[in-house]
Scaffold this active site. Sequence first.
Site, PDB file in Angstrom:
ATOM      1  N   LYS A  96     -27.358  85.722  18.099  1.00 19.37           N
ATOM      2  CA  LYS A  96     -26.677  85.308  19.350  1.00 19.37           C
ATOM      3  C   LYS A  96     -27.583  84.498  20.261  1.00 19.37           C
ATOM      4  O   LYS A  96     -27.741  84.790  21.443  1.00 19.37           O
ATOM      5  CB  LYS A  96     -26.123  86.524  20.091  1.00 19.37           C
ATOM      6  CG  LYS A  96     -25.102  87.297  19.257  1.00 19.37           C
ATOM      7  CD  LYS A  96     -24.458  88.404  20.044  1.00 19.37           C
ATOM      8  CE  LYS A  96     -23.523  89.231  19.200  1.00 19.37           C
ATOM      9  NZ  LYS A  96     -24.178  90.046  18.172  1.00 19.37           N
TER      10      LYS A  96
HETATM   11  O1  LIG Z   1     -18.250  90.461  19.399  1.00 22.53           O
HETATM   12  C1  LIG Z   1     -19.148  90.949  18.710  1.00 22.53           C
HETATM   13  C2  LIG Z   1     -20.172  90.206  18.189  1.00 22.53           C
HETATM   14  C3  LIG Z   1     -21.094  90.792  17.372  1.00 22.53           C
HETATM   15  N1  LIG Z   1     -21.018  92.109  17.075  1.00 22.53           N
HETATM   16  C4  LIG Z   1     -22.039  92.674  16.167  1.00 22.53           C
HETATM   17  O2  LIG Z   1     -21.405  93.111  14.974  1.00 22.53           O
HETATM   18  C5  LIG Z   1     -21.925  94.376  14.559  1.00 22.53           C
HETATM   19  C6  LIG Z   1     -20.858  95.433  14.649  1.00 22.53           C
HETATM   20  O3  LIG Z   1     -21.325  96.637  14.143  1.00 22.53           O
HETATM   21  P1  LIG Z   1     -20.345  97.893  13.840  1.00 22.53           P
HETATM   22  O4  LIG Z   1     -21.280  98.960  13.415  1.00 22.53           O
HETATM   23  O5  LIG Z   1     -19.411  97.482  12.741  1.00 22.53           O
HETATM   24  O6  LIG Z   1     -19.646  98.204  15.111  1.00 22.53           O
HETATM   25  C7  LIG Z   1     -23.129  94.647  15.459  1.00 22.53           C
HETATM   26  O7  LIG Z   1     -24.271  94.096  14.853  1.00 22.53           O
HETATM   27  C8  LIG Z   1     -22.790  93.888  16.720  1.00 22.53           C
HETATM   28  O8  LIG Z   1     -23.948  93.470  17.427  1.00 22.53           O
HETATM   29  C9  LIG Z   1     -20.009  92.858  17.583  1.00 22.53           C
HETATM   30  O9  LIG Z   1     -19.888  94.080  17.325  1.00 22.53           O
HETATM   31  N2  LIG Z   1     -19.078  92.245  18.385  1.00 22.53           N
END
Ligand SMILES: O=c1ccn([C@@H]2O[C@H](COP(=O)(O)O)[C@@H](O)[C@H]2O)c(=O)[nH]1
Length: 288
Positions: A96
């Site tokens: 990001k």
């Molecule tokens: O809008 C967003 C952007 C990035 N993320 C990232 O994705 C994963 C989600 O992890 P889970 O364990 O499946 O919840 C994490 O690395 C976030 O930083 C997001 O969740 N939402």
Amino acid sequence: MESFGVRLHRAMRERGPLCVGIDPHPGLLARWGLPDDVSGLDRFARTVTEALGDQVAVVKPQSAFFERFGSRGVAVLESTIRQLRDAGSLVLLDVKRGDIGSTVAAYAAAYLDPSSPLYVDAVTASPYLGVGSLAPMFDTATRHGGGVFVLALTSNPEGGAVQRARGADGRTVAQAVIDEIAQLNAGAEPLGSMGLVVGATIGDTGHDLSRVNGPLLAPGLGAQGATAADLRTVFGPALSGVLPSYSRQVLAAGPDPAALRAAAEQAAAECRRVLDAPKLTDGSVTER
Ligand SMILES: O=c1ccn([C@@H]2O[C@H](COP(=O)(O)O)[C@@H](O)[C@H]2O)c(=O)[nH]1
């Protein structure tokens, strides 16, 4: 080199439309019986890579969980990227990044130039210094067959206050981002290389994703509460570009590699039922 859009389109067709995140949370390291240190980080990332690197289309290491161990954590990230590449999955680094253009050029060199030790297929980027400030990333990605996923409508509840604010032309901030990315992808076949991040948790927001012509990364599935069925509500007629992304829900099945593979396969199957569903004449979809 082939464009990222072409390579991603092929990977999603051959391996199924699924992205699995490598997010070594302290709680997951403990659950896997690993120490919360660099050796635990290395074992965790290696296990996920060996279990899933030859199975899923895209693997998304979350940079923060590597950076928290300093230079030794970043060294683990570098070797994880190499191992994933050797295993055949596309690597999307979730960092990001965003800044003024001259600094974005350095981020582009760090992640999207093949001569960098942290070179990956694609990165996530933040557009809040203006989508135009990300131009060096778009240019470097285009030159080297890479991709950039720009935050549009994020999965967290706090995102809406910024992303759904309206500008002078009446469009939301998110719609302006969506429209700029659509312009970059215009005419690309079968898929452009510039993607968007749109959370699976956000419901029907009324944003128009129909002209993006690029990949739509959908985090928020599983641990954040969204289900595969929610993809239909969020993306509607834009479902064909969706790349569903799971981290904790799949990772919680480890450390047994067979269990990790089974969890990823189950997630992929649930998403496929929605993404492959035939379109109705009004553009909506029905589940298979
Ligand atoms: O809008 C967003 C952007 C990035 N993320 C990232 O994705 C994963 C989600 O992890 P889970 O364990 O499946 O919840 C994490 O690395 C976030 O930083 C997001 O969740 N939402």
